[in-house]
Write a protein that holds these residues in place. Structure first.
Motif, PDB file in Angstrom:
ATOM      1  N   ARG A  36       1.506  -4.205   7.591  1.00 32.41           N
ATOM      2  CA  ARG A  36       1.929  -2.859   7.179  1.00 32.41           C
ATOM      3  C   ARG A  36       1.852  -2.703   5.672  1.00 32.41           C
ATOM      4  N   THR A  37       2.264  -3.733   4.932  1.00 32.45           N
ATOM      5  CA  THR A  37       2.181  -3.679   3.469  1.00 32.45           C
ATOM      6  C   THR A  37       0.731  -3.525   3.020  1.00 32.45           C
ATOM      7  N   PHE A  39      -1.887  -2.449   4.762  1.00 33.61           N
ATOM      8  CA  PHE A  39      -2.479  -1.189   5.206  1.00 33.61           C
ATOM      9  C   PHE A  39      -2.005  -0.035   4.331  1.00 33.61           C
ATOM     10  N   ASP A  40      -0.704   0.038   4.074  1.00 29.34           N
ATOM     11  CA  ASP A  40      -0.174   1.139   3.274  1.00 29.34           C
ATOM     12  C   ASP A  40      -0.733   1.098   1.852  1.00 29.34           C
ATOM     13  N   GLN A  41      -0.780  -0.086   1.260  1.00 28.95           N
ATOM     14  CA  GLN A  41      -1.265  -0.208  -0.116  1.00 28.95           C
ATOM     15  C   GLN A  41      -2.746   0.152  -0.220  1.00 28.95           C
ATOM     16  N   GLN A  42      -3.569  -0.435   0.650  1.00 30.83           N
ATOM     17  CA  GLN A  42      -5.006  -0.237   0.540  1.00 30.83           C
ATOM     18  C   GLN A  42      -5.439   1.170   0.920  1.00 30.83           C
ATOM     19  N   SER A  43      -4.872   1.721   1.979  1.00 32.71           N
ATOM     20  CA  SER A  43      -5.288   3.054   2.404  1.00 32.71           C
ATOM     21  C   SER A  43      -4.948   4.096   1.344  1.00 32.71           C
ATOM     22  N   ALA A  44      -3.852   3.895   0.622  1.00 38.12           N
ATOM     23  CA  ALA A  44      -3.504   4.822  -0.456  1.00 38.12           C
ATOM     24  C   ALA A  44      -4.387   4.600  -1.682  1.00 38.12           C
ATOM     25  N   THR A  47      -8.327   6.002  -1.625  1.00 38.77           N
ATOM     26  CA  THR A  47      -8.594   7.386  -1.238  1.00 38.77           C
ATOM     27  C   THR A  47      -9.671   8.039  -2.099  1.00 38.77           C
ATOM     28  N   ARG A  62      -4.950   4.477  12.166  1.00 43.18           N
ATOM     29  CA  ARG A  62      -3.660   5.156  11.981  1.00 43.18           C
ATOM     30  C   ARG A  62      -3.013   5.558  13.312  1.00 43.18           C
ATOM     31  N   PRO A  66       2.460   0.622  14.488  1.00 43.95           N
ATOM     32  CA  PRO A  66       2.494  -0.077  13.192  1.00 43.95           C
ATOM     33  C   PRO A  66       2.421  -1.593  13.355  1.00 43.95           C
TER      34      PRO A  66
END
Length: 293
Positions: A36-37, A39-44, A47, A62, A66
């Motif tokens: 989760r860490t 995915f959240d970091q890289q996807s943001a 962009t 997505r 999760p």
């Protein structure tokens, strides 16, 4: 690189084709949190740097619950959308089964997640690299067809003893490739998508060379395992990447370069065409390039 998931023969619990049960229920709470860490970091972070096909393809990931993806859940979405399925493998596998999987629209994904202390940088490709970095691009039809063609070419290369040359094409496209999109340079390679720092280097640093894709040139060029690439190859679009793959007589290229000294990662080559923010001039096709020199 301190890679530990490299095998010469299938370990216990792994089938002859190198696939294995994912055993999703065995992943720990810590591993789900690491995913989760990441995915959240890289996807943001990516962009504004990733190509549209990758960003659109992230929607499939997505939609999953999760944490570490359940491949059964992922394949239920991926199959109808792309014709592909993800298969779990123990890590780096030999060329022959790898090419066979790609040729049959099966994408091998390492069945382990990097430890928390390697969130910023994994010492070897793990499941996050394989799934986050590569699966979104399978939703692009031309890129999907390119991977199938690559797998088929790989099976032929194995018979010719030329897999190392073809491996360079994989690294400089599927792992670290750049594409022009609406006049802007964007990243699509999985090695870039799973490493924001190298994505910034590839797109914004004045240091690396950025040149238009030429398959012979790619196959002549060594690459780095443990540092940023010094040369990145640019494609005008994924249809162009597929076309170049389909129109190139790989066996002829292998024979031509077999006795030559490989280029170092940062070397220039006589036929290089630098990316300068616009489409390249027309180039001779593979059949008549020798006559044009």
């Amino acid at each position: 690189m301190a890679a530990t998931h490299i095998f010469d023969s299938p370990p216990d619990g792994v089938a002859a084709d190198w696939t294995m049960p994912q055993n999703w229920g065995a992943f720990t709470a810590e591993q789900h949190a690491t995913w989760r860490t990441l995915f959240d970091q890289q996807s943001a972070a990516i962009t504004d740097y990733a190509c549209r096909s990758f960003l659109d393809g992230l929607d499939i990931l997505r939609k999953l619950k999760p944490g570490v993806p359940d491949f059964a859940e992922l394949n239920a979405l991926l199959g109808p959308a792309t014709g592909w399925e993800v298969v779990a493998v123990p890590g780096w596998i030999p060329n022959q089964p790898f090419f066979e999987h790609l040729a049959n629209k099966r994408f091998p994904a390492a069945n382990f997640v990097r430890p928390p202390e390697q969130v910023a940088y994994s010492e070897e490709p793990d499941m996050f690299h394989d799934i986050f970095g590569h699966i979104p691009m399978l939703t692009d039809p031309s890129f999907s067809d390119f991977l199938v063609a690559y797998g088929q070419a790989g099976l032929r290369a194995e018979k010719l003893g030329a897999s190392d040359f073809l491996g360079r094409l994989w690294l400089y496209t599927v792992e670290f490739g750049l594409v022009v999109e609406e006049g802007e340079l964007r990243a699509f390679g999985g090695g870039l998508m799973s490493s924001f720092a190298e994505t910034l280097c590839a797109l914004t640093s004045p240091e690396p060379r950025r040149i238009w894709l030429d398959i012979e040139r790619v196959m002549r060029t060594k690459y780095h395992f443990d540092q940023y690439q010094q040369t990145y190859f640019v494609v005008a679009g994924f249809e162009e990447l597929l076309r170049a793959t389909e129109e190139t007589d790989f066996a002829s290229v292998y024979r031509k370069i077999a006795g030559d000294t490989a280029l170092e990662p940062g070397d220039a080559w006589c036929d290089d065409v630098a990316y300068e923010g616009r489409l390249p001039p027309a180039r001779p096709g593979p059949a008549n390039r020798e006559a044009a020199r």
